[in-house]
Design a protein around this motif. Sequence first.
Motif, PDB file in Angstrom:
ATOM      1  N   LYS A 177       5.934   3.154  -8.912  1.00 26.89           N
ATOM      2  CA  LYS A 177       4.636   2.209  -7.977  1.00 26.89           C
ATOM      3  C   LYS A 177       3.635   3.384  -8.076  1.00 26.89           C
ATOM      4  CE  LYS A 177       9.051   1.541  -4.995  1.00 26.89           C
ATOM      5  NZ  LYS A 177       9.030   0.812  -3.919  1.00 26.89           N
ATOM      6  N   LEU A 178       3.309   4.167  -8.536  1.00 29.99           N
ATOM      7  CA  LEU A 178       2.458   4.763  -8.163  1.00 29.99           C
ATOM      8  C   LEU A 178       0.937   4.516  -9.320  1.00 29.99           C
ATOM      9  CD1 LEU A 178       2.872   8.328  -8.543  1.00 29.99           C
ATOM     10  CD2 LEU A 178       1.780   7.503  -6.527  1.00 29.99           C
ATOM     11  N   LYS A 179       2.069   3.657 -10.663  1.00 32.47           N
ATOM     12  CA  LYS A 179       1.240   3.093 -11.734  1.00 32.47           C
ATOM     13  C   LYS A 179       0.918   1.288 -11.291  1.00 32.47           C
ATOM     14  CE  LYS A 179       3.078   4.959 -15.816  1.00 32.47           C
ATOM     15  NZ  LYS A 179       3.880   4.735 -16.554  1.00 32.47           N
ATOM     16  N   ARG A 180       1.857   0.906  -9.860  1.00 35.74           N
ATOM     17  CA  ARG A 180       1.332  -0.599  -9.581  1.00 35.74           C
ATOM     18  C   ARG A 180      -0.395  -0.172  -8.367  1.00 35.74           C
ATOM     19  NH1 ARG A 180       4.043  -4.660 -10.601  1.00 35.74           N
ATOM     20  NH2 ARG A 180       3.991  -5.646  -8.273  1.00 35.74           N
ATOM     21  N   MET A 181       0.052   0.537  -7.857  1.00 34.88           N
ATOM     22  CA  MET A 181      -0.967   0.921  -7.124  1.00 34.88           C
ATOM     23  C   MET A 181      -2.347   1.811  -7.394  1.00 34.88           C
ATOM     24  SD  MET A 181       1.283   3.156  -4.019  1.00 34.88           S
ATOM     25  CE  MET A 181      -0.196   3.496  -2.792  1.00 34.88           C
ATOM     26  N   ILE A 182      -3.127   2.217  -8.603  1.00 33.38           N
ATOM     27  CA  ILE A 182      -3.855   2.258  -9.337  1.00 33.38           C
ATOM     28  C   ILE A 182      -4.212   0.787  -9.723  1.00 33.38           C
ATOM     29  CG2 ILE A 182      -4.447   3.471 -11.392  1.00 33.38           C
ATOM     30  CD1 ILE A 182      -2.601   5.476 -11.100  1.00 33.38           C
ATOM     31  N   TYR A 183      -3.098  -0.514 -10.780  1.00 39.68           N
ATOM     32  CA  TYR A 183      -3.604  -0.825 -10.862  1.00 39.68           C
ATOM     33  C   TYR A 183      -4.114  -2.045  -9.611  1.00 39.68           C
ATOM     34  CZ  TYR A 183       0.244  -0.522 -14.923  1.00 39.68           C
ATOM     35  OH  TYR A 183       0.557   0.689 -15.714  1.00 39.68           O
ATOM     36  N   ILE A 184      -3.655  -1.862  -8.595  1.00 42.72           N
ATOM     37  CA  ILE A 184      -4.604  -2.549  -7.395  1.00 42.72           C
ATOM     38  C   ILE A 184      -6.679  -2.219  -7.465  1.00 42.72           C
ATOM     39  CG2 ILE A 184      -4.744  -2.999  -5.109  1.00 42.72           C
ATOM     40  CD1 ILE A 184      -1.194  -3.043  -4.968  1.00 42.72           C
ATOM     41  N   CYS A 185      -5.671  -1.018  -7.931  1.00 36.65           N
ATOM     42  CA  CYS A 185      -7.261   0.000  -7.045  1.00 36.65           C
ATOM     43  C   CYS A 185      -8.212  -0.939  -8.535  1.00 36.65           C
ATOM     44  CB  CYS A 185      -7.454   1.427  -6.835  1.00 36.65           C
ATOM     45  SG  CYS A 185      -6.940   1.949  -5.604  1.00 36.65           S
ATOM     46  N   LEU A 214       5.768   3.515   1.258  1.00 35.35           N
ATOM     47  CA  LEU A 214       5.670   2.618   0.434  1.00 35.35           C
ATOM     48  C   LEU A 214       7.139   2.578  -0.375  1.00 35.35           C
ATOM     49  CD1 LEU A 214       3.841  -0.172  -0.763  1.00 35.35           C
ATOM     50  CD2 LEU A 214       2.536   2.286  -1.958  1.00 35.35           C
ATOM     51  N   GLY A 215       8.003   1.926  -0.545  1.00 32.29           N
ATOM     52  CA  GLY A 215       9.152   1.804  -1.011  1.00 32.29           C
ATOM     53  C   GLY A 215       9.411   3.429  -0.233  1.00 32.29           C
ATOM     54  N   GLY A 216       9.296   3.481  -0.203  1.00 31.52           N
ATOM     55  CA  GLY A 216      10.176   4.665   0.817  1.00 31.52           C
ATOM     56  C   GLY A 216       9.644   6.479   0.139  1.00 31.52           C
ATOM     57  N   MET A 217       8.462   5.691   0.126  1.00 25.64           N
ATOM     58  CA  MET A 217       7.739   7.077  -0.830  1.00 25.64           C
ATOM     59  C   MET A 217       5.846   7.377   0.401  1.00 25.64           C
ATOM     60  SD  MET A 217       6.277   8.306  -5.052  1.00 25.64           S
ATOM     61  CE  MET A 217       5.658   6.588  -5.066  1.00 25.64           C
ATOM     62  N   ASP A 218       6.135   8.535   0.758  1.00 26.44           N
ATOM     63  CA  ASP A 218       5.037   8.536   1.922  1.00 26.44           C
ATOM     64  C   ASP A 218       3.883   9.080   1.227  1.00 26.44           C
ATOM     65  OD1 ASP A 218       2.739   9.158   3.690  1.00 26.44           O
ATOM     66  OD2 ASP A 218       4.822   8.514   5.176  1.00 26.44           O
ATOM     67  N   MET A 219       2.951   8.728   0.703  1.00 26.97           N
ATOM     68  CA  MET A 219       1.978   8.313  -0.376  1.00 26.97           C
ATOM     69  C   MET A 219       1.156   9.909   0.032  1.00 26.97           C
ATOM     70  SD  MET A 219       2.762   7.852  -3.172  1.00 26.97           S
ATOM     71  CE  MET A 219       1.331   8.267  -4.014  1.00 26.97           C
ATOM     72  N   SER A 220       1.093   9.358   2.254  1.00 25.14           N
ATOM     73  CA  SER A 220      -0.133  10.785   2.553  1.00 25.14           C
ATOM     74  C   SER A 220       0.207  11.825   2.637  1.00 25.14           C
ATOM     75  CB  SER A 220      -0.218   9.856   4.128  1.00 25.14           C
ATOM     76  OG  SER A 220       0.999  10.139   4.933  1.00 25.14           O
ATOM     77  N   LYS A 221       1.498  11.890   2.411  1.00 24.56           N
ATOM     78  CA  LYS A 221       2.134  13.337   2.312  1.00 24.56           C
ATOM     79  C   LYS A 221       1.278  14.184   0.894  1.00 24.56           C
ATOM     80  CE  LYS A 221       5.956  12.252   6.476  1.00 24.56           C
ATOM     81  NZ  LYS A 221       6.673  13.154   6.382  1.00 24.56           N
TER      82      LYS A 221
END
Length: 515
Positions: A369-377, A494-501
């Motif tokens: 999930k982290l990798k997909r967010m980085i791909y977007i950026c 995001l899919g059960g993982m709160d990135m802001s925290k």
Amino acid sequence: MVLQDLGRRINAAVTDLTRAPTLDEKAFDGMIKTISNALAEADVNIKLVANLRKTIKASVKFHELPPHANKKRIIQKAVFDALVDIVDPHQKEYVPKKGKSNVIMFVGLQGAGKTTTCTKLARWYQARGFKTCLVCADTFRAGAFDQLKQNATKAKIPYYGSLTQTDPVVVARDGVEKFKKERFEIIIVDTSGRHHQEDALFAEMVEIQTAVQPHQTIMVLDASIGQAAESQSRAFKETADFGAIIITKTDGAAAGGGAISAVAATHTPIVFIGTGEHLLDLEKFNPQSFVSKLLGMGDIQGLAEHVQSLNLNQKDTMKNITEGKFSVRDMRDQLQNIMKMGPLSKMAGMIPGMGGMMQGMDDEEGGMKLKRMIYICDSMTVKELDSDGRMFVEQPTRMTRVARGSGTSVREVEELLTQQRMMGGIAKKMKGGMQNMQKAQGQMGGANNKQQMAAMQRRMASMGQGGGGGGGGMPDMASLAKMMGAGGGGMPDLGGMDMSKMMSMLGSMGGGGKR
């Protein structure tokens, strides 16, 4: 994971009691019984359990409490302090000196993970500026030297051993003398695994100790050792008089309380715990932090030290947060930093309320999930990365283009931008608090960082019913954000993982640059 179930059971017992509408002595005794049973089933020595019961009862003294006393807070503190007392022998550990040769000798049972732990510890000191090396004095086990050689090569740490010399005393002495001449600061000596009934191997261990004159002898204990921990550790203590303990394999499924019993039996401090097979899976042990994690209260000090040891470059992000800004680029940089910090499950234990949120999600899924967010950026233009994200709202076609370029969906792009906007809002609220914090740190100097973190940890422990997050009545991230001047405000996960925290916590650790 070792002790994770124990932590949940103790936490549940305390939480159930403190949430009960009527808090009387009968309910209090029931909580103590539940905690005692959980400890006994986790292989903690029965005498220790009995002492813990007495300690908690003596600390609370129900009949003597004034009418308006906060019984919930008193009970929580009593349980916390009693658990800390079990794992804290109140003995000072050896502190290696820079510029001098510090010889550290490892002892322990066969199969406890000594050789791997030797490399982990050498790597740990190396990351903190020490000139480290390894000596393989295990000539008994076939393949021991090859294993140490492979680990040392991987970690880029100099090593010494012999495939022809069978006398471990000679190998140990020659290796230590060689590295002392070359002015190495941390010389770690690995020895053969042995059992307390093997008199010849014990005599050999004493000979090695006499030959190399170690400044510190460390016993390595497998977390799954069970009730045998006390007798084995006593036998080693009487022979080798080790001054520290490292508990390994805490990522396993065993009970794990036996290793804790060894601390009380030998009055020896635990200095590190092994949390996995990777060379970075070694955590500095702190009794308060350990119990905090056990009870789902997080480990802010441990997280701060972990972040600082990675030398993450956060100057630009911290500068922006201080000014109340948080761009999409800042979001990407923080995501990349989180990826560097190791398995998400390890981080989750350090962040209050995060452990419950990670349940049901493995490290592979979270990492993807982290990798997909980085791909977007990475599929955005420079202008888009440096923006506050509003241009995507004004021109939705940008989201479609980014989704195609990153191999993700428009919905995922929208969710990431929502996270970024929320973080921008938190940055604005943190603006004044961050500036004040930086001023205070400038006035007090860096020497007080540990005291500040310890004070934060104590405050978190005292917050008790801090929120309704996944921490089972322990402080959640909203409480922590308020405490740090960030204000409240949650974020959609995001899919059960709160990135802001995770990111707000990472941002709160300071600049994180080289020390």
